[in-house]
Design a protein around this motif. Sequence first.
Motif, PDB file in Angstrom:
ATOM      1  N   GLU A   1      39.811  28.870  42.370  1.00 44.88           N
ATOM      2  CA  GLU A   1      38.734  29.868  42.499  1.00 44.88           C
ATOM      3  C   GLU A   1      38.573  30.679  41.219  1.00 44.88           C
ATOM      4  N   ILE A   2      39.683  30.988  40.571  1.00 48.11           N
ATOM      5  CA  ILE A   2      39.626  31.726  39.305  1.00 48.11           C
ATOM      6  C   ILE A   2      38.938  30.878  38.241  1.00 48.11           C
ATOM      7  N   ARG A   3      39.364  29.643  38.124  1.00 45.32           N
ATOM      8  CA  ARG A   3      38.760  28.764  37.114  1.00 45.32           C
ATOM      9  C   ARG A   3      37.271  28.555  37.383  1.00 45.32           C
ATOM     10  N   GLU A   4      36.904  28.432  38.630  1.00 44.69           N
ATOM     11  CA  GLU A   4      35.489  28.261  38.972  1.00 44.69           C
ATOM     12  C   GLU A   4      34.690  29.508  38.596  1.00 44.69           C
ATOM     13  N   ALA A   5      35.233  30.684  38.876  1.00 45.98           N
ATOM     14  CA  ALA A   5      34.533  31.935  38.552  1.00 45.98           C
ATOM     15  C   ALA A   5      34.351  32.102  37.048  1.00 45.98           C
ATOM     16  N   LEU A   6      35.325  31.638  36.278  1.00 49.75           N
ATOM     17  CA  LEU A   6      35.288  31.811  34.826  1.00 49.75           C
ATOM     18  C   LEU A   6      34.579  30.676  34.099  1.00 49.75           C
ATOM     19  N   GLU A   7      34.063  29.695  34.834  1.00 48.57           N
ATOM     20  CA  GLU A   7      33.417  28.533  34.206  1.00 48.57           C
ATOM     21  C   GLU A   7      32.345  28.905  33.197  1.00 48.57           C
ATOM     22  N   GLY A   8      31.605  29.946  33.451  1.00 48.42           N
ATOM     23  CA  GLY A   8      30.511  30.324  32.559  1.00 48.42           C
ATOM     24  C   GLY A   8      30.922  31.182  31.384  1.00 48.42           C
ATOM     25  N   ASN A   9      32.215  31.357  31.170  1.00 43.83           N
ATOM     26  CA  ASN A   9      32.717  32.153  30.051  1.00 43.83           C
ATOM     27  C   ASN A   9      33.569  31.258  29.160  1.00 43.83           C
ATOM     28  N   LEU A  10      33.158  31.127  27.920  1.00 45.36           N
ATOM     29  CA  LEU A  10      33.883  30.274  26.977  1.00 45.36           C
ATOM     30  C   LEU A  10      34.855  31.079  26.139  1.00 45.36           C
ATOM     31  N   CYS A  11      36.028  30.497  25.934  1.00 48.14           N
ATOM     32  CA  CYS A  11      37.018  31.050  25.020  1.00 48.14           C
ATOM     33  C   CYS A  11      37.446  29.917  24.108  1.00 48.14           C
ATOM     34  N   ARG A  12      37.364  30.160  22.838  1.00 52.36           N
ATOM     35  CA  ARG A  12      37.720  29.114  21.884  1.00 52.36           C
ATOM     36  C   ARG A  12      39.146  29.288  21.350  1.00 52.36           C
ATOM     37  N   CYS A  13      39.858  30.291  21.836  1.00 52.34           N
ATOM     38  CA  CYS A  13      41.184  30.587  21.296  1.00 52.34           C
ATOM     39  C   CYS A  13      42.339  30.256  22.236  1.00 52.34           C
ATOM     40  N   THR A  14      42.202  30.539  23.531  1.00 51.33           N
ATOM     41  CA  THR A  14      43.392  30.594  24.381  1.00 51.33           C
ATOM     42  C   THR A  14      43.697  29.353  25.188  1.00 51.33           C
ATOM     43  N   GLY A  15      42.741  28.511  25.450  1.00 48.42           N
ATOM     44  CA  GLY A  15      42.995  27.375  26.315  1.00 48.42           C
ATOM     45  C   GLY A  15      42.962  27.733  27.785  1.00 48.42           C
ATOM     46  N   TYR A  16      42.644  28.954  28.135  1.00 50.07           N
ATOM     47  CA  TYR A  16      42.393  29.444  29.486  1.00 50.07           C
ATOM     48  C   TYR A  16      43.624  29.671  30.351  1.00 50.07           C
ATOM     49  N   GLN A  17      44.741  29.016  30.112  1.00 47.05           N
ATOM     50  CA  GLN A  17      45.883  29.176  31.003  1.00 47.05           C
ATOM     51  C   GLN A  17      46.331  30.635  31.076  1.00 47.05           C
ATOM     52  N   ASN A  18      46.401  31.285  29.941  1.00 49.33           N
ATOM     53  CA  ASN A  18      46.830  32.691  29.952  1.00 49.33           C
ATOM     54  C   ASN A  18      45.763  33.600  30.555  1.00 49.33           C
ATOM     55  N   ILE A  19      44.504  33.216  30.436  1.00 52.70           N
ATOM     56  CA  ILE A  19      43.437  33.991  31.077  1.00 52.70           C
ATOM     57  C   ILE A  19      43.573  33.888  32.589  1.00 52.70           C
ATOM     58  N   VAL A  20      43.838  32.689  33.081  1.00 54.74           N
ATOM     59  CA  VAL A  20      44.034  32.500  34.523  1.00 54.74           C
ATOM     60  C   VAL A  20      45.240  33.317  34.989  1.00 54.74           C
ATOM     61  N   LYS A  21      46.331  33.283  34.230  1.00 55.47           N
ATOM     62  CA  LYS A  21      47.508  34.093  34.569  1.00 55.47           C
ATOM     63  C   LYS A  21      47.157  35.582  34.596  1.00 55.47           C
ATOM     64  N   ALA A  22      46.331  36.007  33.648  1.00 48.58           N
ATOM     65  CA  ALA A  22      45.928  37.413  33.596  1.00 48.58           C
ATOM     66  C   ALA A  22      45.138  37.799  34.838  1.00 48.58           C
ATOM     67  N   VAL A  23      44.253  36.930  35.282  1.00 46.80           N
ATOM     68  CA  VAL A  23      43.463  37.219  36.485  1.00 46.80           C
ATOM     69  C   VAL A  23      44.373  37.263  37.708  1.00 46.80           C
ATOM     70  N   GLU A  24      45.320  36.326  37.798  1.00 45.45           N
ATOM     71  CA  GLU A  24      46.279  36.341  38.914  1.00 45.45           C
ATOM     72  C   GLU A  24      47.093  37.632  38.913  1.00 45.45           C
ATOM     73  N   SER A  25      47.551  38.044  37.746  1.00 44.83           N
ATOM     74  CA  SER A  25      48.331  39.271  37.626  1.00 44.83           C
ATOM     75  C   SER A  25      47.495  40.496  38.003  1.00 44.83           C
ATOM     76  N   ALA A  26      46.255  40.533  37.524  1.00 48.09           N
ATOM     77  CA  ALA A  26      45.372  41.661  37.846  1.00 48.09           C
ATOM     78  C   ALA A  26      45.108  41.726  39.344  1.00 48.09           C
ATOM     79  N   ALA A  27      44.910  40.585  39.958  1.00 53.31           N
ATOM     80  CA  ALA A  27      44.667  40.552  41.401  1.00 53.31           C
ATOM     81  C   ALA A  27      45.863  41.132  42.145  1.00 53.31           C
ATOM     82  N   GLU A  28      47.048  40.745  41.734  1.00 54.87           N
ATOM     83  CA  GLU A  28      48.265  41.248  42.373  1.00 54.87           C
ATOM     84  C   GLU A  28      48.388  42.768  42.186  1.00 54.87           C
ATOM     85  N   LYS A  29      48.157  43.237  40.978  1.00 56.46           N
ATOM     86  CA  LYS A  29      48.231  44.683  40.712  1.00 56.46           C
ATOM     87  C   LYS A  29      47.216  45.446  41.555  1.00 56.46           C
ATOM     88  N   MET A  30      46.012  44.927  41.633  1.00 50.94           N
ATOM     89  CA  MET A  30      44.966  45.628  42.377  1.00 50.94           C
ATOM     90  C   MET A  30      45.241  45.609  43.874  1.00 50.94           C
TER      91      MET A  30
END
Length: 165
Positions: A126-155
């Motif tokens: 679900e995270i990857r699907e939501a972020l499909e329309g946002n491109l990042c040329r630096c990170t490879g997305y894995q850490n972005i997905v981890k960040a979203v998971e972490s933020a969800a847990e914190k919230m």
Amino acid sequence: MTEHDIEITVNGTDHEMTVDSRTLLVHALRDQLGYTGPNVGCESSTCGACTIHLDGEAVKSCTVLAVQADGSDVTTVGDFADRDSLHPIQESFSEEHGLQCGYCTPGMIMTTSELLERNPDPNEEEIREALEGNLCRCTGYQNIVKAVESAAEKMRTTATAEGDD
């Protein structure tokens, strides 16, 4: 070229401005009002660097004409957290190394915010699907997905703690 007088509220501040018919909202925000959070990337809705919230919905501001936003409420990443502390999403992007050059980060944060508002406990797909329309040329997305998971847990933890009061 036709000009239009419009009124929009950006990050809680009311603005009156005159725009050309073809002015994109991202340019009105950045060039006329000085809100530099939404970045200009592709101007074709491919990269998501210009994502803002328009009347509570995440939209790519390069796909909206400024005249279409007349009377609307706009939130940019600049109004995302109070001045004394980071929002849990911002904290998580930093802690999980979900950003590198930072160019895509405002759009990623605004998209993540809308996702977590709709779904406070998204799975990786679900995270990857939501972020499909946002491109990042630096990170490879894995850490972005981890960040979203972490933020969800914190919230969720914050919401639970506030509910116990």
